[in-house]
Design a protein around this motif. Sequence first.
Motif, PDB file in Angstrom:
ATOM      1  N   GLU A  82       0.827  -1.210   0.000  1.00 15.81           N
ATOM      2  CA  GLU A  82       0.000   0.000   0.000  1.00 15.81           C
ATOM      3  C   GLU A  82       0.861   1.259   0.000  1.00 15.81           C
ATOM      4  O   GLU A  82       0.660   2.175  -0.803  1.00 15.81           O
ATOM      5  N   LYS A  83       1.826   1.301   0.923  1.00 10.27           N
ATOM      6  CA  LYS A  83       2.657   2.495   1.062  1.00 10.27           C
ATOM      7  C   LYS A  83       3.556   2.685  -0.146  1.00 10.27           C
ATOM      8  O   LYS A  83       3.752   3.807  -0.615  1.00 10.27           O
ATOM      9  N   LEU A  84       4.122   1.581  -0.646  1.00 11.87           N
ATOM     10  CA  LEU A  84       4.979   1.687  -1.814  1.00 11.87           C
ATOM     11  C   LEU A  84       4.169   2.087  -3.041  1.00 11.87           C
ATOM     12  O   LEU A  84       4.630   2.869  -3.876  1.00 11.87           O
ATOM     13  N   GLY A  85       2.941   1.560  -3.128  1.00 13.22           N
ATOM     14  CA  GLY A  85       2.078   1.940  -4.235  1.00 13.22           C
ATOM     15  C   GLY A  85       1.802   3.434  -4.251  1.00 13.22           C
ATOM     16  O   GLY A  85       1.791   4.065  -5.318  1.00 13.22           O
ATOM     17  N   GLU A  86       1.589   4.000  -3.072  1.00 14.51           N
ATOM     18  CA  GLU A  86       1.379   5.442  -2.972  1.00 14.51           C
ATOM     19  C   GLU A  86       2.616   6.209  -3.417  1.00 14.51           C
ATOM     20  O   GLU A  86       2.523   7.223  -4.120  1.00 14.51           O
ATOM     21  N   LEU A  87       3.796   5.699  -3.019  1.00 15.00           N
ATOM     22  CA  LEU A  87       5.048   6.353  -3.400  1.00 15.00           C
ATOM     23  C   LEU A  87       5.272   6.289  -4.912  1.00 15.00           C
ATOM     24  O   LEU A  87       5.658   7.277  -5.533  1.00 15.00           O
ATOM     25  N   VAL A  88       5.047   5.104  -5.489  1.00 16.28           N
ATOM     26  CA  VAL A  88       5.248   4.939  -6.928  1.00 16.28           C
ATOM     27  C   VAL A  88       4.338   5.879  -7.708  1.00 16.28           C
ATOM     28  O   VAL A  88       4.746   6.467  -8.720  1.00 16.28           O
ATOM     29  N   GLU A  89       3.112   6.046  -7.239  1.00 18.40           N
ATOM     30  CA  GLU A  89       2.192   6.977  -7.891  1.00 18.40           C
ATOM     31  C   GLU A  89       2.739   8.403  -7.824  1.00 18.40           C
ATOM     32  O   GLU A  89       2.662   9.154  -8.813  1.00 18.40           O
ATOM     33  N   LYS A  90       3.310   8.766  -6.693  1.00 19.21           N
ATOM     34  CA  LYS A  90       3.909  10.102  -6.565  1.00 19.21           C
ATOM     35  C   LYS A  90       5.127  10.245  -7.465  1.00 19.21           C
ATOM     36  O   LYS A  90       5.360  11.307  -8.047  1.00 19.21           O
ATOM     37  N   PHE A  91       5.897   9.165  -7.598  1.00 16.89           N
ATOM     38  CA  PHE A  91       7.059   9.199  -8.490  1.00 16.89           C
ATOM     39  C   PHE A  91       6.605   9.471  -9.925  1.00 16.89           C
ATOM     40  O   PHE A  91       7.165  10.337 -10.607  1.00 16.89           O
ATOM     41  N   HIS A  92       5.604   8.728 -10.385  1.00 18.50           N
ATOM     42  CA  HIS A  92       5.123   8.892 -11.756  1.00 18.50           C
ATOM     43  C   HIS A  92       4.565  10.289 -11.980  1.00 18.50           C
ATOM     44  O   HIS A  92       4.800  10.906 -13.028  1.00 18.50           O
ATOM     45  N   GLN A  93       3.826  10.794 -11.003  1.00 17.62           N
ATOM     46  CA  GLN A  93       3.260  12.133 -11.137  1.00 17.62           C
ATOM     47  C   GLN A  93       4.356  13.193 -11.197  1.00 17.62           C
ATOM     48  O   GLN A  93       4.253  14.167 -11.940  1.00 17.62           O
TER      49      GLN A  93
END
Length: 204
Positions: A61-72
Amino acid sequence: MTTKKNEKYQLILQGALNVFAEHGYHRSQVSKIAKAAGVADGTIYLYFKRKEDILIRLFQEKLGELVEKFHQSVEGITDPAEALRKVCYIHFSELESNPQLAYVTQIELRQSDLELRKEIGSALKPYIVLIENILKQGVEEKLFRPNLNIKLVRNLIFGSMDEAVTSWLISGRKYPLSEQVDDTLDFFLHGISSRAQADTARTE
């Protein structure tokens, strides 16, 4: 999952994060997680079969949130070097603002068994692929070395950021982690840039 169920699910994950960070994963009982989450012990098992599942899902969950922020953050950035810098900044600033998450991901996961690490490793893949794609773009645009070992360098970049966070934790968080971004990226960018290769060739 209904809103009420989702709220309990998130409460359990946050409670687990707090308990894992305070007591360590192996010394954390489900009852402690339930208490921290404000739910009954039995409620935990409505969402997770075992404690290991909580840790895996927490990380996903937490990594998924981070990856989304990376892509954005890299969306619309045409300079691969700047894209890497953005990724590094988010990696450092997000964990700096959430030391409990940093402790669990940097310290506790290293003490987990092999099967657990494999599960978590699969969650890391999108992040590693993002770094790899940035490196490929840099090579294609002749900003990075044409003979760059992309798979090795992606691991070295991630590993260096990972180690920087661990060192920050071990030091007792005595300095701002986010201030390490420039030094971390400059070290790599000097080594992988096509200009650096040309400079080396001239001195040989």
